[in-house]
Design a protein around this motif. Sequence first.
Motif, PDB file in Angstrom:
ATOM      1  N   HIS A   1       3.714  20.836  17.786  1.00 19.37           N
ATOM      2  CA  HIS A   1       4.506  19.921  18.627  1.00 19.37           C
ATOM      3  C   HIS A   1       5.297  19.048  18.156  1.00 19.37           C
ATOM      4  O   HIS A   1       5.437  19.742  16.677  1.00 19.37           O
TER       5      HIS A   1
ATOM      6  N   ARG B   1      -6.154   7.850  26.428  1.00 19.13           N
ATOM      7  CA  ARG B   1      -7.469   7.792  25.049  1.00 19.13           C
ATOM      8  C   ARG B   1      -7.325   7.008  24.500  1.00 19.13           C
ATOM      9  O   ARG B   1      -7.229   6.905  23.355  1.00 19.13           O
TER      10      ARG B   1
ATOM     11  N   ASN C   1      -3.134  12.556  19.627  1.00 19.96           N
ATOM     12  CA  ASN C   1      -2.768  12.838  18.670  1.00 19.96           C
ATOM     13  C   ASN C   1      -1.738  12.161  17.770  1.00 19.96           C
ATOM     14  O   ASN C   1      -1.443  11.267  18.941  1.00 19.96           O
TER      15      ASN C   1
HETATM   16  C1  GCU Z   1      -4.317  20.454  23.173  1.00 17.86           C
HETATM   17  C2  GCU Z   1      -2.603  20.072  22.373  1.00 17.86           C
HETATM   18  C3  GCU Z   1      -2.826  19.673  21.306  1.00 17.86           C
HETATM   19  C4  GCU Z   1      -4.503  17.776  20.920  1.00 17.86           C
HETATM   20  C5  GCU Z   1      -5.069  19.131  22.394  1.00 17.86           C
HETATM   21  C6  GCU Z   1      -6.363  17.615  22.483  1.00 17.86           C
HETATM   22  O1  GCU Z   1      -4.433  21.466  22.426  1.00 17.86           O
HETATM   23  O2  GCU Z   1      -1.735  21.493  22.009  1.00 17.86           O
HETATM   24  O3  GCU Z   1      -2.343  19.035  19.822  1.00 17.86           O
HETATM   25  O4  GCU Z   1      -5.000  17.320  20.708  1.00 17.86           O
HETATM   26  O5  GCU Z   1      -4.812  19.907  23.200  1.00 17.86           O
HETATM   27  O6  GCU Z   1      -6.613  17.706  23.920  1.00 17.86           O
HETATM   28  O7  GCU Z   1      -6.589  16.681  22.117  1.00 17.86           O
END
Ligand code: GCU
Length: 744
Positions: free
Chosen positions: A639, A684, A737
Amino acid sequence: MRHTRTRARAVKAGILAAVVAAMVALVGFASRPASADLLNDRQKWLREAQAGLFLHWGMRTSPTFGSCTTWENAVNNTSQTGGRWEASKWVNAAKQLHTKYIVLAVFHSRLGYARAWPSKIPGSCATKRDFLRELLNAAHAADLKVINYMTDDPSHHNENGPEYLNSAAYSAFKGRTIDITTRDGFGEFSYDNFIELLDKYPDLDGFWIDNDNAVWERRGLYAHIHSLRPHMLLSNNNEDTPEMDTVSHEQKTGMTPSYDMPQAIWTPAPRLTEPDYKLPTSGNWWFSGGDSSVDRKLTIGRFLANAGSSMKSLMAETAMVNGDFPSQQRSFNSFFNSWVSPIWSALDKTQGGGYMYGGLKGGSFGNGAYGFTTVKQVDGDLLKVDPSEQYIHVVDPPTNGTVRVRDNGYVVSSVTNLRTGAAVNFSQGSGFLTLTGLSGFDPFDTVFRVTTTGRVGIYPVGSVTATASASRSGFPASNLVDGSYLRYWDNNNSVPVTITLDLGSVKKVAYLAINQREWSPTHNRTTFGRAEDSARIRNYTLQTSNDGSSFTTVRTADMPSTRGVSFIDFAANTRFIRLRVNSTWASSDVPNFFHKLGIDEMFVGSDFARGGIIQPPPPNRFEAENATVSAGSTIDSNHLGFSGTGFVNTPNAAGAFVEWTGVNATAGTRTLTFRFSNGSTAARPCDLVVNGGTPMSVNFGTTANWDTWSTVSVSVPLNATNNTIRLTATTAGGAANLDWLEVS
Ligand code: GCU
Ligand code: CA
């Protein structure tokens, strides 16, 4: 030089060498067969060089001589203007041209077959004075190499009257009748001369061999040279013979722009290639009288084009009887010396950019501009380049002061004009480095020095897999994504053919890059009445898919036939990328290249590089990718906009954590700031524990998508040194993230 080599044969040999090269790569260097010399330490000096000086000189140097003695007397005649022959005349010219070697062509079929050394072998002219020894000594003292030219061809033995070959004398010497005007007889005679040179001149740096002779092959001459004198370099004219270190390609014309000789060359790197060309505009390869002009634009353009393609310029000048050069060549040499010296750092020990070595891409720079790129070599490594030092050579300037160069993923941190030292305005985006406000172009090469902080936004080797609808045995699709251009994929003559790349999961894509094998010419060979010889991709269809079975077409288009990396730019979120090659450029009447596609490597960019000065990270920043993470977490870079080398992606599970240790601060109540991205639909939350204290909940809300970053701050008591700071996910989504933690 001869021009009798048939193209078909040379190309077949090229394929053979390519196959050998691939085999070499598979078995590795240690067990590499002695006969295959794709890469060898003896090539180091040539790989670091840009050019050599090619000197055809001998009995038929104007005014031409029928007698060996008369010729040598003329060479030694001190009363002529410029005095007699001295090695220093050639060493000085070689230095002015910034060449690193001299190829001495005296034992040449069109020049009277003279040996420039006292030989024990009768059969053709041999000099009393040891010109070769004198040249070797003078050249070596000046850090130049000397390569001796050898001909395979007796057919010019009585050209223009005199008989240059003496079969009777050679037969008497050998004790049997040998006609050295035949190919076999001459093969034996020349073979003996090779042996004499190996024995008498152990410091000779190699041989430049014009084509091949069956006797040499039968006797294993090349293997013999390599075993007896492992340092000696072998070059061959036109023929890509595996035992040879270097393949020479005779002067090419008819390109657009005219100086871009590499467009006509079909020997792929890392094979050493040496396009040779005459500096005097008219006349023979040797001095045949007159004072021909030297076309500066063409000659310098060729020098730069070759440098920009990792090819060695073998520049032919025509020395007169006493070793002096006609005045227009002399004046070119001194002009070139003064012109190139201030920009020599942009050429010395560089590779051409945009090929598999890496680097910005040369070719068309937009607005009529055209040129090349070079990248510094890494000391002592035959193949690596240093991305922090790159050069743009603008040979034909733009009409409007703007130059646009494909950045190939490099993040540019500064651009200066190498001659003036002035900083240059630049910007980066959409895959291009754009230099603006340019003026005061040099007529031959305006050089920009580019520093980069390396390459970004490319899915790393190992994260992409490849399959193809057809592959030649030994050249599988996995070679497309293995990060090595010593191994390539071959379509097994199958067109249309599809290649499918799998990113493993749905990911962001900005472009697909393709390094096709540089084994076919790219220019239009109108002289043969054909549209194009290139084996490269012409029409293609690009498709994407998230499941690998239902594909959406992004576009169908033609890809230009150019050397170096090609890019297909498209924005997508996809797991699979499929390239369907509908046609290749060579038409069916060019069987050597028709439907024969080879691709060294393909790579996928997630993002374009963004230029500008890269700010060093503040000292109070602690990157998440350097922290301790819970099992199943990955360091990702898929990303946009993260700092450092990536960010932490924890599993989607409560209990997932990231723990920073050894965090130093000023003791007291401090602010912790976390940078995060959360493209999901729910917050989160995490528990924050500082130095094993009481957990405190921190909310990581949602962000617009996974490329958007936000921060959250909390106040906590910290010690002066060695703080441990841990975030533990408290819900099933896991942690957001995480990019970094800053303490203030
Ligand atoms: C997607 C995303 C990730 C993220 C993940 C998540 O796959 O590309 O970078 O960590 O979702 O829901 O944690
Ligand atoms: Ca995750």
